[in-house]
Design a protein around this motif. Structure first.
Motif, PDB file in Angstrom:
ATOM      1  N   ALA A 195      35.789  45.030  45.545  1.00 41.70           N
ATOM      2  CA  ALA A 195      36.522  43.924  46.178  1.00 41.70           C
ATOM      3  C   ALA A 195      35.603  43.054  47.028  1.00 41.70           C
ATOM      4  CB  ALA A 195      37.662  44.482  47.026  1.00 41.70           C
ATOM      5  N   GLU A 196      34.655  43.676  47.704  1.00 38.21           N
ATOM      6  CA  GLU A 196      33.738  42.907  48.555  1.00 38.21           C
ATOM      7  C   GLU A 196      32.858  41.991  47.730  1.00 38.21           C
ATOM      8  OE1 GLU A 196      30.238  43.695  51.924  1.00 38.21           O
ATOM      9  OE2 GLU A 196      31.491  45.351  51.215  1.00 38.21           O
ATOM     10  N   GLN A 197      32.385  42.483  46.582  1.00 40.80           N
ATOM     11  CA  GLN A 197      31.547  41.661  45.704  1.00 40.80           C
ATOM     12  C   GLN A 197      32.349  40.527  45.079  1.00 40.80           C
ATOM     13  OE1 GLN A 197      30.310  45.032  43.308  1.00 40.80           O
ATOM     14  NE2 GLN A 197      28.184  44.817  44.004  1.00 40.80           N
ATOM     15  N   VAL A 198      33.573  40.827  44.643  1.00 42.55           N
ATOM     16  CA  VAL A 198      34.423  39.800  44.041  1.00 42.55           C
ATOM     17  C   VAL A 198      34.697  38.684  45.041  1.00 42.55           C
ATOM     18  CG1 VAL A 198      36.731  39.324  43.129  1.00 42.55           C
ATOM     19  CG2 VAL A 198      35.479  41.351  42.372  1.00 42.55           C
ATOM     20  N   ALA A 199      34.867  39.033  46.309  1.00 46.82           N
ATOM     21  CA  ALA A 199      35.160  38.035  47.335  1.00 46.82           C
ATOM     22  C   ALA A 199      34.004  37.059  47.521  1.00 46.82           C
ATOM     23  CB  ALA A 199      35.473  38.727  48.659  1.00 46.82           C
ATOM     24  N   ARG A 200      32.802  37.455  47.091  1.00 44.75           N
ATOM     25  CA  ARG A 200      31.628  36.578  47.229  1.00 44.75           C
ATOM     26  C   ARG A 200      31.353  35.773  45.963  1.00 44.75           C
ATOM     27  NH1 ARG A 200      29.293  41.270  49.729  1.00 44.75           N
ATOM     28  NH2 ARG A 200      28.067  41.660  47.833  1.00 44.75           N
ATOM     29  N   PHE A 201      32.169  35.939  44.931  1.00 45.76           N
ATOM     30  CA  PHE A 201      31.949  35.190  43.696  1.00 45.76           C
ATOM     31  C   PHE A 201      32.047  33.688  43.979  1.00 45.76           C
ATOM     32  CE2 PHE A 201      33.300  38.511  40.260  1.00 45.76           C
ATOM     33  CZ  PHE A 201      32.179  39.258  40.572  1.00 45.76           C
ATOM     34  N   THR A 202      31.124  32.952  43.406  1.00 43.50           N
ATOM     35  CA  THR A 202      31.136  31.496  43.510  1.00 43.50           C
ATOM     36  C   THR A 202      31.651  30.894  42.210  1.00 43.50           C
ATOM     37  OG1 THR A 202      28.892  31.216  42.639  1.00 43.50           O
ATOM     38  CG2 THR A 202      29.099  31.622  45.017  1.00 43.50           C
ATOM     39  N   VAL A 203      31.638  29.576  42.135  1.00 42.12           N
ATOM     40  CA  VAL A 203      32.025  28.894  40.900  1.00 42.12           C
ATOM     41  C   VAL A 203      31.176  29.367  39.726  1.00 42.12           C
ATOM     42  CG1 VAL A 203      31.977  26.649  39.744  1.00 42.12           C
ATOM     43  CG2 VAL A 203      32.984  26.848  42.020  1.00 42.12           C
TER      44      VAL A 203
END
Length: 250
Positions: free
Chosen positions: A130-138
Motif C-alpha cells: 500500500a505504501e508503494q502504491v501510494a507513491r505511484f505517479t502518472v
C-alpha cells in the motif's frame, strides 16, 4: 562598423547565452529545459564559457586585417541575420518567463505513445504494498494501464494524490480528461506525454485545460460509451494545485 560586428558578435552571443544558463540554474528553472542529471555539466560549461569570454575581451589586440576590404554584401547580410536571430533568442530567454510544456505539446506528441510495455515494472506493481502504491505517479499508472485493463488488478490499489495537468480526452472531452505529465530523458525537446484517464462529467465547468490538479480515487470501468479508455479513475476528490517545482518526471 562591420569590423566591430565581426569582432564582437560571437563573444557577446556566447557570453549572453552562458549568463542566461547560469541565471536559469540560480533561479531553479534549468530543469524546465534539461534533465537534472545534466545540470552540473551545463553549469560548469557555462562558467567556463564566461571565463573564456572575459579572457578574450581583456586580451583583444589589433587585428592584421583591420584594413582589409569588407566581405560581399550577401555574406554580411547572412552573418548579421544569424547574429540577430541568436540575439533575439537569448533576450527572449530572459524576457519571456520559462514555461512548462502543456496540452498543446501533448496533443502533438500523442499521450501514452511512449508508455512502457515493461513486464518487470508491471510485476513490481503487482506485488507493491500500500505504501508503494501510494507513491505511484502518472508514469507508473500509465505503464500499468498499458499492460492490463483487468479490474481485479486494481482492487485495493487506490489512487492517492496523483498529480498532473488537465488534458481533454479526444474521444469524449465532455466527460473524460487525462491527468498528464511529461517524462524527460535528456531535455524538453525529447519530452513525451503520459496520462491517466479520469471520468468526471462536466469537468470543464470546474477546471481549465492545463490546470494542475491532485486526484484521489480508485480505478473502475469507464461509464462513458464514447471514450476509448476501458479503465478510468473514478475520482473521490480533484483538488486544484500550484505548478510543482519539478513539473516533469525524470
Amino acid at each position: 562598423m562591420w569590423r566591430s560586428v565581426q569582432r564582437w558578435r560571437g563573444l557577446v552571443i556566447i557570453g549572453a547565452m552562458a549568463a542566461v544558463t547560469l541565471w536559469l540554474a540560480a533561479s531553479g528553472q534549468l530543469a524546465l529545459y534539461i534533465h537534472p542529471r545534466y545540470n552540473l555539466f551545463t553549469v560548469l560549461m557555462a562558467i567556463i564559457a564566461v571565463v573564456l569570454v572575459v579572457g578574450a575581451l581583456v586580451g583583444r589586440r589589433h587585428h592584421d586585417d583591420e584594413d582589409a576590404p569588407p566581405p560581399p554584401r550577401r555574406s554580411r547580410a547572412i552573418a548579421l541575420t544569424a547574429a540577430a536571430i541568436a540575439g533575439v533568442f537569448t533576450i527572449g530567454m530572459v524576457v519571456v518567463p520559462p514555461a512548462t510544456l502543456s496540452t498543446a505539446t501533448a496533443e502533438q506528441r500523442a499521450i501514452n505513445a511512449s508508455a512502457a510495455s515493461d513486464a518487470e515494472a508491471f510485476e513490481a506493481a503487482t506485488t507493491a504494498d500500500a505504501e508503494q502504491v501510494a507513491r505511484f505517479t502518472v508514469r507508473e499508472w500509465a505503464t500499468i494501464l498499458r499492460q492490463t485493463s483487468d479490474l481485479s488488478f486494481f482492487a485495493d490499489k487506490p489512487v492517492t494524490e496523483l498529480v498532473g495537468f488537465v488534458t481533454p480526452d479526444t474521444s469524449d472531452p465532455d466527460n473524460v480528461f487525462y491527468v498528464s505529465r511529461f517524462t524527460v530523458t535528456c531535455c524538453a525537446v525529447d519530452a513525451q506525454p503520459l496520462g491517466v484517464p479520469v471520468y468526471l462529467p462536466g469537468w470543464s465547468d470546474e477546471f481549465a485545460v492545463d490546470d494542475w490538479v491532485s486526484i484521489d480515487g480508485e480505478f473502475g470501468s469507464n461509464p462513458s460509451s464514447d471514450s476509448d479508455q476501458p479503465v478510468v479513475i473514478l475520482p473521490a476528490e480533484v483538488t486544484p494545485i500550484e505548478l510543482p517545482r519539478e513539473p516533469y518526471l525524470f
